[in-house]
Scaffold this motif. Structure first.
Motif, PDB file in Angstrom:
ATOM      1  N   ALA A  81      -6.177   2.364  -3.415  1.00  0.00           N
ATOM      2  CA  ALA A  81      -5.930   2.187  -1.988  1.00  0.00           C
ATOM      3  C   ALA A  81      -5.028   0.989  -1.738  1.00  0.00           C
ATOM      4  N   VAL A  82      -5.213  -0.076  -2.519  1.00  0.00           N
ATOM      5  CA  VAL A  82      -4.338  -1.243  -2.394  1.00  0.00           C
ATOM      6  C   VAL A  82      -2.909  -0.852  -2.740  1.00  0.00           C
ATOM      7  N   ALA A  84      -1.511   2.038  -2.641  1.00  0.00           N
ATOM      8  CA  ALA A  84      -0.951   2.931  -1.630  1.00  0.00           C
ATOM      9  C   ALA A  84      -0.463   2.142  -0.418  1.00  0.00           C
ATOM     10  N   GLU A  85      -1.232   1.147  -0.013  1.00  0.00           N
ATOM     11  CA  GLU A  85      -0.812   0.304   1.107  1.00  0.00           C
ATOM     12  C   GLU A  85       0.444  -0.485   0.754  1.00  0.00           C
ATOM     13  N   ALA A  88       3.456   1.844   0.848  1.00  0.00           N
ATOM     14  CA  ALA A  88       3.881   2.175   2.212  1.00  0.00           C
ATOM     15  C   ALA A  88       4.687   1.029   2.824  1.00  0.00           C
ATOM     16  N   LEU A  89       4.237  -0.191   2.622  1.00  0.00           N
ATOM     17  CA  LEU A  89       4.972  -1.344   3.134  1.00  0.00           C
ATOM     18  C   LEU A  89       6.308  -1.505   2.416  1.00  0.00           C
ATOM     19  N   LYS A 105       1.751  -6.815  -2.966  1.00  0.00           N
ATOM     20  CA  LYS A 105       0.425  -6.591  -3.538  1.00  0.00           C
ATOM     21  C   LYS A 105      -0.447  -7.819  -3.334  1.00  0.00           C
ATOM     22  N   CYS A 108      -1.567  -7.769   0.285  1.00  0.00           N
ATOM     23  CA  CYS A 108      -2.553  -6.721   0.581  1.00  0.00           C
ATOM     24  C   CYS A 108      -3.920  -7.042  -0.023  1.00  0.00           C
ATOM     25  N   ALA A 112      -7.161  -7.648   2.398  1.00  0.00           N
ATOM     26  CA  ALA A 112      -8.336  -6.795   2.225  1.00  0.00           C
ATOM     27  C   ALA A 112      -9.601  -7.636   2.072  1.00  0.00           C
TER      28      ALA A 112
END
Length: 594
Positions: A81-82, A84-85, A88-89, A105, A108, A112
């Protein structure tokens, strides 16, 4: 209460009365590759978490260390999930040559954790561990922060420092390095520079350093940083930065309830605990001085040339639960494995999985008010299956050929490694085949059969092994995609094990003619020293021959390290000191055998 600190490499326990400045359910030492996932996972499961990080950013080797991509490892888990975020950024704002953008990274991971109420102490380090009267339970830590020294209590401590620093401070047992000279794998050094409109990376092995020795660690960092400066007059890269972390591949390996050892793994003996995830890779050792390594490494890397063979190995809670402590876990590359297994279980995906396992186990321990050994293993496994960390459907097949005709074909061909290994480990089944090939007209197949027999300790191999050495057989197998070893090196290594006077004579003769062949010379030296253990009558001659080379004023023995990228950067490691150390240790062992 006792405060445990490292003093001169030993744990010194000081009686004291402590008042904690603050108390947390879980403290994570290190907010890097494993530690960030551990802290996030624990915080997301409703416990109060503090993370202590010596740098000023999250992610460790994956971000500040410049390793912006994945090498092997299985997908699945909280890190997905990290990533993927991050992706996207990145698509919206940046370009990146790696699997993920390192700064994104780090951001994020940090966000989180903070969104779940985590307390994050950057530019801080754990310098002491508070223990109970029995010194078997962690009560808290002492840490140095930009705002001063703080004592913080906790119910569970997770050591994700990468080098087992917090566990060592607490007094946990650990192993470090190989037997001959105590060295771990070489470390890498990375620079980022402008490449067209993007960022280029130069990643090369820069030498050895002992992570637990502050002076040697400092020396290694300074020496490796200097390697990025080119000579005057050479075209210079437009340098952006040299990474803040050296690329450490191995350090302390903390002793836990369960240890995954290479020999046991190859024999099919796995840790008894439930698998909560898997690591997947080849045994990616960056070592090149194979003769100085422990025998299992020489068996695998030299005799069988199987550097590239991949395996999936289980990650259990017992491999993360520090022996002798009720509430101390380790996550990351300091987990409980031996020197060779450390090369397989240090990949980023695997490290992130250990962080998730440790973080979720710590939260369960706090919520159930029990030790980490008493948590509900079914509940833990169920949650890890839900996150994707534990997914048996992803396991790749990792097998050896078994049919005699398949082994024979491999032993006659250019890729004999798996057949050599399989036959040597199952000699009762395959000895007839090996003897048939040994006596046949196909000298290539006979040589490979001799390697298998020699690995199994069968003296039938000796005449052929001696022939390989006398003739200087330089056949280079293609058993692995790279880092295959010449057959003569395997033969020399194996002849050092049988204790035969004839072999001592042969290898002494070869030592005098080894010339500048570093690999051949070091293997000859190692085997002669091993032969001297069982041949007292040869010890003086072996010692004289070895000393004549090592003590010569003009002697040098430098080995080109394994480069991680095709950048033309050549770094040589001097082996003289390690060879002298090995020889002196061997001579001392001979004295004890008298």
């Amino acid at each position: 209460m006792f405060l445990s600190r490292l003093n001169g490499g030993r744990a010194e326990r000081i009686p004291a009365e402590a008042r904690f400045d603050e108390k947390f359910d879980v403290i994570v030492a290190g907010f890097g590759t494993a530690g960030a996932i551990a802290a996030i996972t624990a915080a997301e499961h409703g416990v109060r978490v503090a993370a202590v990080e010596k740098l000023n950013m999250a992610g460790g080797t994956a971000t500040a260390g410049g390793v912006w991509g994945y090498y092997y490892g299985l997908p699945g888990g909280r890190f997905e999930a990290v990533d993927a975020e991050v992706d996207a950024l990145r698509r919206d704002h940046f370009t990146s040559d790696g699997a993920f953008h390192p700064d994104l990274k780090g951001i994020c991971l940090e966000q989180a954790f903070l969104k779940r109420g985590g307390a994050l102490f950057y530019e801080s380090a754990v310098t002491g561990v508070w223990l109970d009267e029995d010194r078997q339970a962690v009560l808290g830590v002492r840490m140095v922060t930009p705002d001063g020294v703080r004592d913080c209590g906790c119910s569970v401590l997770i050591d994700a420092t990468g080098d087992g620093q917090a566990a060592a401070i607490a007094g946990a047992a650990f192993a470090e390095g190989r037997e001959s000279d105590g060295k771990c794998q070489p470390f890498s050094s990375i620079r980022a520079f402008r490449r067209g409109g993007g960022i280029g990376l130069s990643n090369f092995d820069a030498g050895y350093m002992k992570c637990s020795d502050p002076a040697d660690l400092t020396r290694g960092i300074l020496a490796s940083n200097s390697l990025h400066a080119k000579s005057p007059g050479e075209p210079q890269d437009e340098l952006y930065w040299i990474t803040r972390l050296p690329g450490l591949r191995e350090g302390r390996l903390v002793e836990c309830d369960e240890t995954l050892r290479f020999a046991e793994f190859m024999a099919g003996k796995l840790p008894p605990g439930r698998a909560l995830g898997w690591g997947y890779s080849n045994f990616d050792s960056h070592t090149q001085d194979w003769a100085l390594n422990d025998r299992p490494i020489r068996d695998w890397m030299v005799a069988a040339s199987l550097w590239g063979k991949e395996f999936a190995v289980p990650l259990t809670l017992g491999m993360l639960t520090v022996r002798g402590f009720a509430n101390l876990l380790v996550a990351g590359r300091a987990l409980s494995v031996d020197h060779l297994m450390a090369g397989l279980l240090r990949m980023q995906r695997c490290m992130q999985k250990t962080g998730e396992i440790a973080g979720r186990a710590a939260a369960l321990s706090v919520q159930a008010n029990c030790s980490v050994r008493e948590i509900d293993s079914e509940a833990l496994a169920a949650e890890l299956r839900t996150s994707g960390c534990l997914d048996a459907t992803l396991l790749p097949p990792c097998t050896f050929p078994e049919m005699p005709d398949v082994l024979e074909e491999l032993l006659r061909g250019p890729k004999p490694g798996m057949a050599i290994w399989q036959a040597s480990r199952n000699l009762d089944r395959y000895r007839g085949l090996l003897l048939k090939l040994l006596s046949g007209s196909d000298r290539h197949a006979a040589a490979n059969a001799a390697l298998a027999l020699g690995l199994a300790g069968d003296e039938a191999a000796l005449p052929e092994l001696r022939r390989l050495v006398r003739e200087g057989d330089d056949f280079l197998p293609a058993s692995s995609r790279s880092h295959n070893q010449r057959r003569i090196l395997a033969a020399v290594d194996l002849l050092g094990r049988f204790g035969c006077p004839e072999d001592a004579e042969l290898l002494l003769e070869k030592l005098h003619s080894a010339g500048e062949d570093v690999q051949l010379f070091t293997h000859l030296l190692r085997s002669l020293l091993e032969l001297g253990g069982g041949l007292p009558e040869f010890r003086q001659r072996i010692r004289q021959a070895v000393s004549a080379r090592l003590d010569a004023p003009d002697f040098h023995c430098d080995l080109l390290l394994k480069n991680s990228s095709h950048n033309g950067q050549k770094v040589f490691a001097p082996l003289h000191g390690s060879l002298k150390q090995l020889a002196e240790k061997t001579y001392q062992s001979w004295e004890h055998r008298r």
